[in-house]
Design a protein around this motif. Sequence first.
Motif, PDB file in Angstrom:
ATOM      1  N   VAL A 180       0.839  -1.197   0.000  1.00 17.90           N
ATOM      2  CA  VAL A 180       0.000   0.000   0.000  1.00 17.90           C
ATOM      3  C   VAL A 180       0.876   1.251   0.000  1.00 17.90           C
ATOM      4  CG1 VAL A 180      -1.777   1.286   1.247  1.00 17.90           C
ATOM      5  CG2 VAL A 180      -1.865  -1.222   1.166  1.00 17.90           C
ATOM      6  N   GLY A 181       2.027   1.186   0.682  1.00 20.79           N
ATOM      7  CA  GLY A 181       2.963   2.298   0.634  1.00 20.79           C
ATOM      8  C   GLY A 181       3.475   2.539  -0.779  1.00 20.79           C
ATOM      9  N   GLU A 182       3.711   1.464  -1.509  1.00 26.13           N
ATOM     10  CA  GLU A 182       4.108   1.595  -2.918  1.00 26.13           C
ATOM     11  C   GLU A 182       2.991   2.228  -3.742  1.00 26.13           C
ATOM     12  OE1 GLU A 182       7.060  -2.207  -3.667  1.00 26.13           O
ATOM     13  OE2 GLU A 182       4.901  -2.561  -3.647  1.00 26.13           O
ATOM     14  N   LEU A 206      10.755   3.914   1.425  1.00 29.35           N
ATOM     15  CA  LEU A 206      10.207   4.407   2.689  1.00 29.35           C
ATOM     16  C   LEU A 206       8.736   4.012   2.835  1.00 29.35           C
ATOM     17  CD1 LEU A 206      11.739   8.008   2.842  1.00 29.35           C
ATOM     18  CD2 LEU A 206      12.312   6.087   4.347  1.00 29.35           C
ATOM     19  N   GLY A 207       7.993   4.067   1.730  1.00 25.27           N
ATOM     20  CA  GLY A 207       6.575   3.721   1.777  1.00 25.27           C
ATOM     21  C   GLY A 207       6.336   2.274   2.163  1.00 25.27           C
ATOM     22  N   VAL A 208       7.159   1.363   1.656  1.00 25.29           N
ATOM     23  CA  VAL A 208       7.041  -0.048   2.030  1.00 25.29           C
ATOM     24  C   VAL A 208       7.308  -0.228   3.522  1.00 25.29           C
ATOM     25  CG1 VAL A 208       8.085  -2.329   1.760  1.00 25.29           C
ATOM     26  CG2 VAL A 208       7.550  -0.968  -0.262  1.00 25.29           C
ATOM     27  N   LYS A 209       8.373   0.391   4.021  1.00 22.83           N
ATOM     28  CA  LYS A 209       8.699   0.279   5.449  1.00 22.83           C
ATOM     29  C   LYS A 209       7.576   0.851   6.316  1.00 22.83           C
ATOM     30  CE  LYS A 209      13.705   0.518   4.665  1.00 22.83           C
ATOM     31  NZ  LYS A 209      14.918   1.385   4.759  1.00 22.83           N
ATOM     32  N   TYR A 210       7.013   1.959   5.867  1.00 24.33           N
ATOM     33  CA  TYR A 210       5.915   2.601   6.588  1.00 24.33           C
ATOM     34  C   TYR A 210       4.709   1.668   6.671  1.00 24.33           C
ATOM     35  CZ  TYR A 210       2.867   6.687   7.673  1.00 24.33           C
ATOM     36  OH  TYR A 210       2.011   7.595   8.244  1.00 24.33           O
ATOM     37  N   GLY A 211       4.293   1.136   5.535  1.00 22.96           N
ATOM     38  CA  GLY A 211       3.139   0.247   5.524  1.00 22.96           C
ATOM     39  C   GLY A 211       3.350  -0.998   6.366  1.00 22.96           C
TER      40      GLY A 211
END
Length: 348
Positions: A180-182, A206-211
């Motif tokens: 979803v971050g992607e 960063l978006g992957v790590k965040y999700g």
Amino acid sequence: MNRLRGPILRSVSRSFYLSLRILPARLRDPLSLAYLLARATDTIADTAEAPEALRVESLRNLADAIQGNAPTTTAAGIRASFGPFQNDMAERALIDALPETLEWLERLDDRDRHEVRNVLRKINQGQMLDLERFGGGTSTSTSTSTSTSTSTSTSTSTSIRALLTSGDLDEYTYLVAGCVGEFWTRVCFAHVRDFSDRTEPEMLDLGVKYGKGLQLINVLRDAGSDLRAGRCYLPAEELHSLGANPEEILANPERVQPVIRRWRENAESGMAAGLDYACAIRSRRVRFATALPALIGARTLALLRGAGPEIFERQVKVPRAEIRKIMSSVATRLASPKSLRETFRRLS
């Protein structure tokens, strides 16, 4: 479509709706629709009152319909099958609106529809793996490991299934949330001019790590209720290294605190990545909306730390009044990167 964008979306989301309504209009449709589709498929997968075989078949059929590989009548059939099982009125309304939801998907422009289908393909894969691992309820006295992505582990006396390895948990958090971050990143780069100070590959990472961090918070918050339902997302290999088994956690929660601490720290790293992600966004509105889950997540993790072993007995939640206070504080300072970092430190 107004019913989906408004009352239904608001009723089935808690903090996410707060983020969505802040966003520019051009972002709201693909992000809102992806959320509703993911929530609908999740509702089907989680409807324990329905037979497992029906859940598996219906999830697979709806996933095919989302990808455009099943007739439009599929949604009406699923609505008829699953509507009566929904005791929650919000989820009942969501299932009843499935035909409209798929119509909305067809009305998106080609690029947004492609992105929505791409992220739902991954989310649905994660949901299907969850059904394969845990959908049968309690397990027998065997352990299975057909592949890394479908492995479960139990002891000879347990009635709780657990993920086998840390890799299984990492894969799960990516499929249901990291992707979803992607998706968020690709949609924002497509629709928001000068979206970020960072490159798209950096923001995707960063978006992957965040999700994944956000999903780990859910795993930790729901650990007790999951165990009582016969499933354990804490990796069995890590529990075994402490001399523990999944069925022993509720009786002796102190024993598994090193495992809890490790994954809580991973979630904290994910929230820090989320804050870095948000602070790199140039648009104040998009920055505010993107930062909000990280701020709520930081506060939730602080509450989880304070609760200690009691997380298995009660679900930790940030009160709505506190969420409104966080939002007001950040909005007053125009969601500047400096104010976001100060608020994040305070909440952490």
